[in-house]
Write an enzyme that holds these catalytic residues in place. Structure first.
Site, PDB file in Angstrom:
ATOM      1  N   LEU A   1      -6.886  -4.658  -4.195  1.00  0.00           N
ATOM      2  CA  LEU A   1      -7.890  -3.707  -3.679  1.00  0.00           C
ATOM      3  C   LEU A   1      -7.405  -2.272  -3.795  1.00  0.00           C
ATOM      4  CD1 LEU A   1      -8.765  -6.450  -2.261  1.00  0.00           C
ATOM      5  CD2 LEU A   1      -9.518  -5.047  -0.369  1.00  0.00           C
TER       6      LEU A   1
ATOM      7  N   ASP B   1       0.860  -1.188   0.000  1.00  0.00           N
ATOM      8  CA  ASP B   1       0.000   0.000   0.000  1.00  0.00           C
ATOM      9  C   ASP B   1       0.894   1.234   0.000  1.00  0.00           C
ATOM     10  OD1 ASP B   1      -1.882   2.132   0.922  1.00  0.00           O
ATOM     11  OD2 ASP B   1      -3.259   0.453   1.213  1.00  0.00           O
TER      12      ASP B   1
ATOM     13  N   TYR C   1     -11.964   6.568 -12.930  1.00  0.00           N
ATOM     14  CA  TYR C   1     -12.236   5.453 -12.009  1.00  0.00           C
ATOM     15  C   TYR C   1     -13.008   4.340 -12.729  1.00  0.00           C
ATOM     16  CZ  TYR C   1     -13.901   3.127  -7.712  1.00  0.00           C
ATOM     17  OH  TYR C   1     -14.183   2.219  -6.713  1.00  0.00           O
TER      18      TYR C   1
ATOM     19  N   TYR D   1      -6.094 -12.484 -18.644  1.00  0.00           N
ATOM     20  CA  TYR D   1      -5.128 -13.394 -18.011  1.00  0.00           C
ATOM     21  C   TYR D   1      -5.751 -14.768 -17.789  1.00  0.00           C
ATOM     22  CZ  TYR D   1      -0.940 -10.647 -17.181  1.00  0.00           C
ATOM     23  OH  TYR D   1       0.241  -9.968 -17.350  1.00  0.00           O
TER      24      TYR D   1
ATOM     25  N   ASN E   1       0.414  -5.348 -12.865  1.00  0.00           N
ATOM     26  CA  ASN E   1       1.479  -5.797 -11.965  1.00  0.00           C
ATOM     27  C   ASN E   1       0.998  -6.884 -11.007  1.00  0.00           C
ATOM     28  OD1 ASN E   1       3.429  -4.082 -13.030  1.00  0.00           O
ATOM     29  ND2 ASN E   1       2.918  -2.404 -11.626  1.00  0.00           N
TER      30      ASN E   1
ATOM     31  N   LYS F   1      -3.865   4.800 -13.384  1.00  0.00           N
ATOM     32  CA  LYS F   1      -2.686   3.930 -13.327  1.00  0.00           C
ATOM     33  C   LYS F   1      -2.903   2.725 -12.408  1.00  0.00           C
ATOM     34  CE  LYS F   1       1.491   5.903 -13.273  1.00  0.00           C
ATOM     35  NZ  LYS F   1       2.543   6.914 -12.976  1.00  0.00           N
TER      36      LYS F   1
ATOM     37  N   ASP G   1       3.890   1.522  -4.140  1.00  0.00           N
ATOM     38  CA  ASP G   1       2.928   1.934  -5.164  1.00  0.00           C
ATOM     39  C   ASP G   1       2.829   0.773  -6.146  1.00  0.00           C
ATOM     40  OD1 ASP G   1       1.573   2.919  -7.324  1.00  0.00           O
ATOM     41  OD2 ASP G   1       2.643   4.831  -7.404  1.00  0.00           O
ATOM     42  N   VAL G   2       1.659   0.121  -6.205  1.00  0.00           N
ATOM     43  CA  VAL G   2       1.554  -1.082  -7.042  1.00  0.00           C
ATOM     44  C   VAL G   2       1.420  -0.745  -8.526  1.00  0.00           C
ATOM     45  CG1 VAL G   2       0.687  -2.551  -5.176  1.00  0.00           C
ATOM     46  CG2 VAL G   2      -0.956  -1.404  -6.701  1.00  0.00           C
TER      47      VAL G   2
ATOM     48  N   THR H   1     -20.202   0.698   0.150  1.00  0.00           N
ATOM     49  CA  THR H   1     -19.958  -0.002   1.412  1.00  0.00           C
ATOM     50  C   THR H   1     -19.600   1.017   2.492  1.00  0.00           C
ATOM     51  OG1 THR H   1     -19.210  -1.935   0.209  1.00  0.00           O
ATOM     52  CG2 THR H   1     -18.480  -1.761   2.483  1.00  0.00           C
TER      53      THR H   1
HETATM   54  P1  NAD Z   1      -9.700   3.234   0.657  1.00  0.00           P
HETATM   55  O1  NAD Z   1      -9.324   4.515  -0.006  1.00  0.00           O
HETATM   56  O2  NAD Z   1      -9.985   3.248   2.113  1.00  0.00           O
HETATM   57  O3  NAD Z   1      -8.572   2.133   0.405  1.00  0.00           O
HETATM   58  C1  NAD Z   1      -7.815   2.065  -0.775  1.00  0.00           C
HETATM   59  C2  NAD Z   1      -6.382   1.731  -0.394  1.00  0.00           C
HETATM   60  O4  NAD Z   1      -5.586   1.647  -1.608  1.00  0.00           O
HETATM   61  C3  NAD Z   1      -5.732   2.823   0.471  1.00  0.00           C
HETATM   62  O5  NAD Z   1      -5.086   2.259   1.595  1.00  0.00           O
HETATM   63  C4  NAD Z   1      -4.725   3.492  -0.470  1.00  0.00           C
HETATM   64  O6  NAD Z   1      -3.616   4.029   0.203  1.00  0.00           O
HETATM   65  C5  NAD Z   1      -4.360   2.324  -1.392  1.00  0.00           C
HETATM   66  N1  NAD Z   1      -3.814   2.726  -2.689  1.00  0.00           N
HETATM   67  C6  NAD Z   1      -4.314   3.628  -3.582  1.00  0.00           C
HETATM   68  N2  NAD Z   1      -3.524   3.709  -4.667  1.00  0.00           N
HETATM   69  C7  NAD Z   1      -2.510   2.820  -4.472  1.00  0.00           C
HETATM   70  C8  NAD Z   1      -1.358   2.437  -5.233  1.00  0.00           C
HETATM   71  N3  NAD Z   1      -1.095   2.969  -6.430  1.00  0.00           N
HETATM   72  N4  NAD Z   1      -0.524   1.513  -4.715  1.00  0.00           N
HETATM   73  C9  NAD Z   1      -0.757   0.958  -3.502  1.00  0.00           C
HETATM   74  N5  NAD Z   1      -1.815   1.273  -2.733  1.00  0.00           N
HETATM   75  C10 NAD Z   1      -2.680   2.199  -3.210  1.00  0.00           C
HETATM   76  O7  NAD Z   1     -10.946   2.665  -0.175  1.00  0.00           O
HETATM   77  P2  NAD Z   1     -11.893   1.408   0.101  1.00  0.00           P
HETATM   78  O8  NAD Z   1     -13.259   1.916   0.242  1.00  0.00           O
HETATM   79  O9  NAD Z   1     -11.323   0.540   1.167  1.00  0.00           O
HETATM   80  O10 NAD Z   1     -11.811   0.671  -1.307  1.00  0.00           O
HETATM   81  C11 NAD Z   1     -11.026  -0.510  -1.484  1.00  0.00           C
HETATM   82  C12 NAD Z   1     -11.288  -1.079  -2.876  1.00  0.00           C
HETATM   83  O11 NAD Z   1     -12.670  -1.402  -3.029  1.00  0.00           O
HETATM   84  C13 NAD Z   1     -10.946  -0.104  -4.004  1.00  0.00           C
HETATM   85  O12 NAD Z   1     -10.362  -0.824  -5.070  1.00  0.00           O
HETATM   86  C14 NAD Z   1     -12.294   0.439  -4.434  1.00  0.00           C
HETATM   87  O13 NAD Z   1     -12.298   0.808  -5.788  1.00  0.00           O
HETATM   88  C15 NAD Z   1     -13.197  -0.752  -4.175  1.00  0.00           C
HETATM   89  N6  NAD Z   1     -14.585  -0.338  -3.940  1.00  0.00           N
HETATM   90  C16 NAD Z   1     -14.954   0.250  -2.756  1.00  0.00           C
HETATM   91  C17 NAD Z   1     -16.265   0.658  -2.579  1.00  0.00           C
HETATM   92  C18 NAD Z   1     -16.751   1.259  -1.284  1.00  0.00           C
HETATM   93  O14 NAD Z   1     -17.927   1.619  -1.195  1.00  0.00           O
HETATM   94  N7  NAD Z   1     -15.945   1.394  -0.250  1.00  0.00           N
HETATM   95  C19 NAD Z   1     -17.202   0.491  -3.603  1.00  0.00           C
HETATM   96  C20 NAD Z   1     -16.775  -0.075  -4.804  1.00  0.00           C
HETATM   97  C21 NAD Z   1     -15.466  -0.507  -4.949  1.00  0.00           C
END
Ligand code: NAD
Ligand code: UDP
Length: 315
Positions: free
Chosen positions: A76, A34, A148, A162, A102, A94, A59-60, A178
């Site tokens: 995630l 993360d 997004y 894949y 990756n 990205k 950064d992934v 959520t």
């Molecule tokens: P969040 O912002 O709390 O968590 C996302 C995490 O990803 C953070 O810790 C952030 O630091 C990390 N991150 C962002 N870019 C990154 C990168 N390039 N490299 C490494 N880490 C990176 O959001 P969340 O609500 O926990 O969402 C988690 C996942 O679920 C996301 O992929 C989001 O698209 C998906 N999602 C969430 C919801 C929701 O309602 N919470 C709805 C649909 C989809």
């Protein structure tokens, strides 16, 4: 401790931390990658105490290497709040594209099962309601949400590619809105905004006339659904994981005011461009094939969330 080792990108985030905790409960080793874009290292304090947990700031979207065996790769990582879309659109594109590539490469190299956290945003402003997984969506690729929505659509395409080209064992979860304890107060999404405003006695900011709808899933239900998808035998098609109880945003604001006992008023602000008018999951597939459905009523989930935010505001 089993031989299972999961690598979880975005594992420091709101949903990620809950997923990681559940995997550690199983006795798995978990490595979180993360870059703390929308999280903070202090939020990992409890997880760091637990056996099998490892955190790497990474950064992934950049090339990555993980040593040793890996049995599961969960992707995630992604900023997910619409307030981030105008300020960091390139990082969002990205992480959905290069980041997914990756993480898929890691899964392929390790022979691991791969799970993608996708989103209901792949349906855009849907013309089919409620949305089944078979609906292809109605997305504006060049609007402010395009960074997004389209990168998540690309991530799904990448996962399927894949699977088809390499036989990689891929899973796709389409997550609907959520909420729950652990969200950031300044996250910008509707639940922390409304609850924070109500608890501080500030006006609740309803965008547009509030007639747009959403369906809110409590985080524990979401994580149970995600892990059911992860555990299921050979099934690479997407699963909607969400709560099919739909509410308008205006009704939702009134509900938060009642639940918090707040004296806050409601004010109306401009509707963001391309804000979806309706959103509600068809969860027939998850019900039938996973035996999953949400267990937490909105009232109960919101009560727990309000308590969490009350503490967070006091702290
Ligand atoms: P969040 O912002 O709390 O968590 C996302 C995490 O990803 C953070 O810790 C952030 O630091 C990390 N991150 C962002 N870019 C990154 C990168 N390039 N490299 C490494 N880490 C990176 O959001 P969340 O609500 O926990 O969402 C988690 C996942 O679920 C996301 O992929 C989001 O698209 C998906 N999602 C969430 C919801 C929701 O309602 N919470 C709805 C649909 C989809
Ligand atoms: N919303 C609102 N006031 C706010 C924040 C959000 O009315 O302070 C609305 C937003 O316009 C959308 C819904 O609430 O219709 C859900 O917004 P959120 O940002 O939580 O996520 P989205 O579902 O749009 O990705």
């Amino acid at each position: 401790m089993t031989a299972d080792h999961a690598v979880v990108s975005g594992g420091a985030g709101f949903i990620g931390r809950r997923v990681v905790s559940s995997l550690l409960d199983r006795g798995w080793r978990v490595t979180v990658l993360d870059n703390l874009f929308t999280s903070r290292t202090e939020l990992l304090a409890d997880l760091r105490e637990r056996p099998g947990f490892e955190f790497r700031e990474q950064d992934v979207s950049r090339p990555l290497v993980v040593g040793g065996d890996v049995s599961h790769v969960l992707h995630l990582a992604s900023p997910a709040s619409p307030i981030d879309f105008p300020s960091i659109p390139i990082q969002i594109v990205k992480v959905g594209t290069l980041g997914t590539h990756n993480m898929l490469g890691l899964a392929l190299a390790k022979g691991a099962r791969f799970l993608l956290a996708s989103t209901s945003e792949v349906y855009g402003d849907p013309l089919v309601h409620p949305q089944p997984e078979s609906y292809w969506g109605n997305v504006n690729p060049i609007g402010p949400r395009g960074c997004y929505d389209e990168s998540k659509r690309c991530a799904e395409a990448f996962a399927m590619a894949y699977n088809r080209a390499h036989g990689l064992d891929t899973r796709i979860v389409r997550i609907f809105n959520t909420y729950g304890p652990g969200m950031r107060l300044d996250d910008g999404r509707v639940v922390p905004n409304f609850v924070g405003q109500a608890l501080r006695g500030e006006p609740l900011t309803v965008y547009g006339d509030g007639s747009q709808t959403r369906s809110f899933t409590y985080v524990d239900d979401l994580v149970a659904g995600m892990l059911a998808v992860l555990d299921r035998g050979d099934d690479h098609q997407p699963f909607n994981i969400g709560n099919p109880v739909e509410t308008t945003v205006l009704e939702f604001a009134r509900r938060i005011i009642a639940l918090t006992g707040s004296k806050s008023e409601i004010v109306f602000r401009p509707l963001p461009v391309d804000d979806p008018k309706q959103r509600c999951p068809d969860i027939g597939r998850a019900r039938m094939l996973l035996g999953w459905e949400p267990a937490v009523q909105l009232e109960d989930g919101l009560a727990r969330t309000v308590e969490y935010f009350r503490e967070a505001i006091r702290a």
